[in-house]
Design a protein around this motif. Structure first.
Motif, PDB file in Angstrom:
ATOM      1  N   LEU A 109       0.826  -1.219   0.000  1.00 48.29           N
ATOM      2  CA  LEU A 109       0.000   0.000   0.000  1.00 48.29           C
ATOM      3  C   LEU A 109       0.858   1.266   0.000  1.00 48.29           C
ATOM      4  O   LEU A 109       0.561   2.229  -0.706  1.00 48.29           O
ATOM      5  CB  LEU A 109      -0.934  -0.032   1.230  1.00 48.29           C
ATOM      6  N   LEU A 129      -9.560   3.273   0.713  1.00 48.81           N
ATOM      7  CA  LEU A 129      -9.300   1.884   0.331  1.00 48.81           C
ATOM      8  C   LEU A 129     -10.599   1.204  -0.103  1.00 48.81           C
ATOM      9  O   LEU A 129     -11.628   1.304   0.583  1.00 48.81           O
ATOM     10  CB  LEU A 129      -8.666   1.116   1.496  1.00 48.81           C
ATOM     11  N   ASP A 132     -13.020  -1.153   1.992  1.00 48.43           N
ATOM     12  CA  ASP A 132     -13.816  -0.612   3.100  1.00 48.43           C
ATOM     13  C   ASP A 132     -14.938   0.261   2.560  1.00 48.43           C
ATOM     14  O   ASP A 132     -14.698   1.339   2.014  1.00 48.43           O
ATOM     15  CB  ASP A 132     -12.924   0.215   4.030  1.00 48.43           C
ATOM     16  N   LYS A 168      -5.548  -7.839  11.745  1.00 48.25           N
ATOM     17  CA  LYS A 168      -5.851  -7.597  10.321  1.00 48.25           C
ATOM     18  C   LYS A 168      -5.612  -6.139   9.940  1.00 48.25           C
ATOM     19  O   LYS A 168      -5.736  -5.773   8.775  1.00 48.25           O
ATOM     20  CB  LYS A 168      -7.342  -7.855  10.058  1.00 48.25           C
ATOM     21  N   TYR A 169      -5.331  -5.283  10.945  1.00 50.86           N
ATOM     22  CA  TYR A 169      -5.372  -3.835  10.688  1.00 50.86           C
ATOM     23  C   TYR A 169      -4.150  -3.074  11.166  1.00 50.86           C
ATOM     24  O   TYR A 169      -3.339  -3.588  11.935  1.00 50.86           O
ATOM     25  CB  TYR A 169      -6.595  -3.232  11.416  1.00 50.86           C
ATOM     26  N   GLY A 170      -4.090  -1.801  10.745  1.00 54.18           N
ATOM     27  CA  GLY A 170      -3.187  -0.842  11.366  1.00 54.18           C
ATOM     28  C   GLY A 170      -3.870  -0.389  12.647  1.00 54.18           C
ATOM     29  O   GLY A 170      -5.058  -0.053  12.636  1.00 54.18           O
ATOM     30  N   GLU A 189       1.340  -1.783  12.278  1.00 54.28           N
ATOM     31  CA  GLU A 189       0.603  -2.546  11.275  1.00 54.28           C
ATOM     32  C   GLU A 189       0.437  -3.994  11.727  1.00 54.28           C
ATOM     33  O   GLU A 189       1.415  -4.664  12.069  1.00 54.28           O
ATOM     34  CB  GLU A 189       1.343  -2.480   9.924  1.00 54.28           C
ATOM     35  N   LYS A 190      -0.795  -4.457  11.731  1.00 55.80           N
ATOM     36  CA  LYS A 190      -1.138  -5.859  12.005  1.00 55.80           C
ATOM     37  C   LYS A 190      -0.410  -6.462  13.209  1.00 55.80           C
ATOM     38  O   LYS A 190       0.349  -7.441  13.074  1.00 55.80           O
ATOM     39  CB  LYS A 190      -0.904  -6.705  10.746  1.00 55.80           C
ATOM     40  N   ILE A 202      -7.349   1.420  11.955  1.00 51.14           N
ATOM     41  CA  ILE A 202      -7.461   2.305  10.788  1.00 51.14           C
ATOM     42  C   ILE A 202      -8.319   1.563   9.754  1.00 51.14           C
ATOM     43  O   ILE A 202      -7.990   0.443   9.369  1.00 51.14           O
ATOM     44  CB  ILE A 202      -6.071   2.601  10.182  1.00 51.14           C
ATOM     45  N   LEU A 203      -9.417   2.207   9.330  1.00 51.90           N
ATOM     46  CA  LEU A 203     -10.352   1.494   8.458  1.00 51.90           C
ATOM     47  C   LEU A 203     -10.518   2.150   7.084  1.00 51.90           C
ATOM     48  O   LEU A 203     -11.619   2.581   6.705  1.00 51.90           O
ATOM     49  CB  LEU A 203     -11.711   1.345   9.155  1.00 51.90           C
ATOM     50  N   GLY A 204      -9.436   2.259   6.371  1.00 47.72           N
ATOM     51  CA  GLY A 204      -9.544   2.576   4.943  1.00 47.72           C
ATOM     52  C   GLY A 204      -9.833   4.006   4.535  1.00 47.72           C
ATOM     53  O   GLY A 204     -10.146   4.241   3.355  1.00 47.72           O
ATOM     54  N   TYR A 206      -8.141   8.010   4.965  1.00 47.43           N
ATOM     55  CA  TYR A 206      -7.043   8.809   5.497  1.00 47.43           C
ATOM     56  C   TYR A 206      -7.053  10.189   4.852  1.00 47.43           C
ATOM     57  O   TYR A 206      -7.378  10.307   3.664  1.00 47.43           O
ATOM     58  CB  TYR A 206      -5.673   8.221   5.127  1.00 47.43           C
ATOM     59  N   GLN A 228       4.688  -0.588   3.838  1.00 44.07           N
ATOM     60  CA  GLN A 228       3.420  -0.344   4.536  1.00 44.07           C
ATOM     61  C   GLN A 228       3.191   1.148   4.745  1.00 44.07           C
ATOM     62  O   GLN A 228       4.079   1.866   5.221  1.00 44.07           O
ATOM     63  CB  GLN A 228       3.424  -1.049   5.907  1.00 44.07           C
ATOM     64  N   THR A 230       1.247   2.328   6.979  1.00 43.30           N
ATOM     65  CA  THR A 230       1.258   2.522   8.435  1.00 43.30           C
ATOM     66  C   THR A 230       2.675   2.824   8.938  1.00 43.30           C
ATOM     67  O   THR A 230       2.860   3.696   9.789  1.00 43.30           O
ATOM     68  CB  THR A 230       0.698   1.266   9.140  1.00 43.30           C
ATOM     69  N   ARG A 251     -19.281   0.073   8.748  1.00 40.22           N
ATOM     70  CA  ARG A 251     -18.218  -0.216   7.782  1.00 40.22           C
ATOM     71  C   ARG A 251     -18.231  -1.707   7.448  1.00 40.22           C
ATOM     72  O   ARG A 251     -18.329  -2.564   8.322  1.00 40.22           O
ATOM     73  CB  ARG A 251     -16.889   0.236   8.392  1.00 40.22           C
TER      74      ARG A 251
HETATM   75  C1  G1P Z   1      -4.724  -2.040   4.911  1.00 39.45           C
HETATM   76  C2  G1P Z   1      -3.794  -1.219   5.817  1.00 39.45           C
HETATM   77  C3  G1P Z   1      -4.211  -1.345   7.275  1.00 39.45           C
HETATM   78  C4  G1P Z   1      -5.670  -0.945   7.421  1.00 39.45           C
HETATM   79  C5  G1P Z   1      -6.553  -1.795   6.492  1.00 39.45           C
HETATM   80  C6  G1P Z   1      -7.984  -1.286   6.514  1.00 39.45           C
HETATM   81  O1  G1P Z   1      -4.496  -3.408   5.169  1.00 39.45           O
HETATM   82  O2  G1P Z   1      -2.466  -1.660   5.623  1.00 39.45           O
HETATM   83  O3  G1P Z   1      -3.394  -0.523   8.086  1.00 39.45           O
HETATM   84  O4  G1P Z   1      -6.066  -1.107   8.760  1.00 39.45           O
HETATM   85  O5  G1P Z   1      -6.086  -1.716   5.122  1.00 39.45           O
HETATM   86  O6  G1P Z   1      -8.839  -2.080   5.794  1.00 39.45           O
HETATM   87  P1  G1P Z   1      -4.982  -4.588   4.148  1.00 39.45           P
HETATM   88  O7  G1P Z   1      -6.437  -4.788   4.426  1.00 39.45           O
HETATM   89  O8  G1P Z   1      -4.726  -4.070   2.764  1.00 39.45           O
HETATM   90  O9  G1P Z   1      -4.149  -5.767   4.512  1.00 39.45           O
END
Ligand code: G1P
Length: 288
Positions: A109, A129, A132, A168-170, A189-190, A202-204, A206, A228, A230, A251
């Motif tokens: 990303l 993103l 989301d 799964k997320y930042g 991150e994750k 963080i949900l997509g 920014y 990354q 993040t 979401r």
């Molecule tokens: C990405 C970002 C992550 C964020 C997430 C939201 O991860 O790297 O920080 O929390 O999107 O959906 P991915 O889902 O691409 O692994």
């Protein structure tokens, strides 16, 4: 400075949706009858964004076709006097000023966002993103932009997630400033569930200041060997304040099969022409 540009990364291979994504971009999979990426573009436009850059890759041509004029289709609909459909089709190509650039290799990303450097220039910009999708009364990005008008620095769209999903997320280490607003003290991150600093993810969405590009240029690959965003934001945080805004809205993770199905059911139930028949069907199968 007003935020006028949004970046939508759409270069991913969509492996979670194979075989559907073997020759078709995952961003074109429909929720009811509208490709997921159109929901994102509509959110950007209704939030006041003027220019959109979609970061694509190989096999993504249908995204460009979707936001282009459909000459033959329009001609046919015109001849058959299908005014409603004609309006629908024309509306898509005039939604926004959409630009495209290809990310040549799937390096993560952060690398995808770096591809937007020239397009963005020296302005703050939004990142949205495509996995989301947010159903809210005020568009999710608009909520972040309102927060940006107050704090005038990078803003991350966040919500709480179940503890078992943090990996799964930042994830941010938050310092509460006011209702729904946190100062970001750190981000990772994750993280592993037992090591996560919080469950605020963080949900997509920014808003990011252009300084991120100087940082991304030197950001080393992180989790999964990818550059990354993040990690770059973490370095940015050492130079400028970053805030997180807990947005209102439901979401959906449409990059996940279950999330995709949930979005499909909920959006179908909102459609007047489908609502009653679909609800009747759902009740019937639930009771069987
Ligand atoms: C990405 C970002 C992550 C964020 C997430 C939201 O991860 O790297 O920080 O929390 O999107 O959906 P991915 O889902 O691409 O692994």
């Amino acid at each position: 400075m007003r935020v006028k540009k949004a970046i939508i990364p759409a270069a991913g291979l969509g492996t979670r949706f194979l075989p559907a994504t073997k020759s078709q971009p995952k961003e074109m999979l429909p929720i009811v009858d509208k490709p997921t990426i159109q929901y994102i573009v509509e959110e950007a436009v209704s939030s006041g964004i003027e220019q959109i850059l979609i970061i694509t890759g190989r096999n993504k041509k249908s995204i460009e076709d979707h936001f282009d004029k459909s000459v033959e289709l329009e001609k046919e609909l015109e001849e058959k006097n299908k005014e409603d459909l004609l309006e629908l089709v024309r509306g898509i190509s005039s939604l926004a000023e959409v630009y495209y650039i290809r990310q040549k290799e799937p390096k993560g990303l952060g690398h995808a966002i770096y591809c937007a450097k020239t397009f963005v220039g020296n302005e703050p910009f939004a990142v949205m993103l495509g996995d989301d999708i947010v159903d809210s009364s005020k568009p999710c990005l608009r909520q972040l932009l309102d927060c940006y008008s107050e704090y005038k620095t990078s803003i991350l769209g966040v919500q709480q997630v179940p503890q078992e999903d943090v990996s799964k997320y930042g994830i941010v280490t938050p310092l509460k400033i006011e209702e729904n607003v946190y100062k970001v003290k750190d981000l990772v991150e994750k993280p592993k569930m037992e090591e996560s600093p919080s469950n605020i993810a963080i949900l997509g969405r920014y808003i990011i200041t252009p300084k991120i590009f100087e940082i991304l240029e030197h950001t080393a690959p992180g989790v999964n060997g990818e550059i990354q965003l993040t990690d770059a934001l973490r370095l940015l945080m050492k130079e400028e304040a970053i805030y997180a805004y807990s947005f209102e809205g439901h979401r959906y993770d449409v990059g996940d099969k279950l999330g995709y199905l949930q979005a499909t059911v909920d959006y179908a139930l909102k459609r007047p022409e489908l609502k009653d028949g679909f609800m009747e069907y759902l009740k019937k199968i639930v009771h069987e």
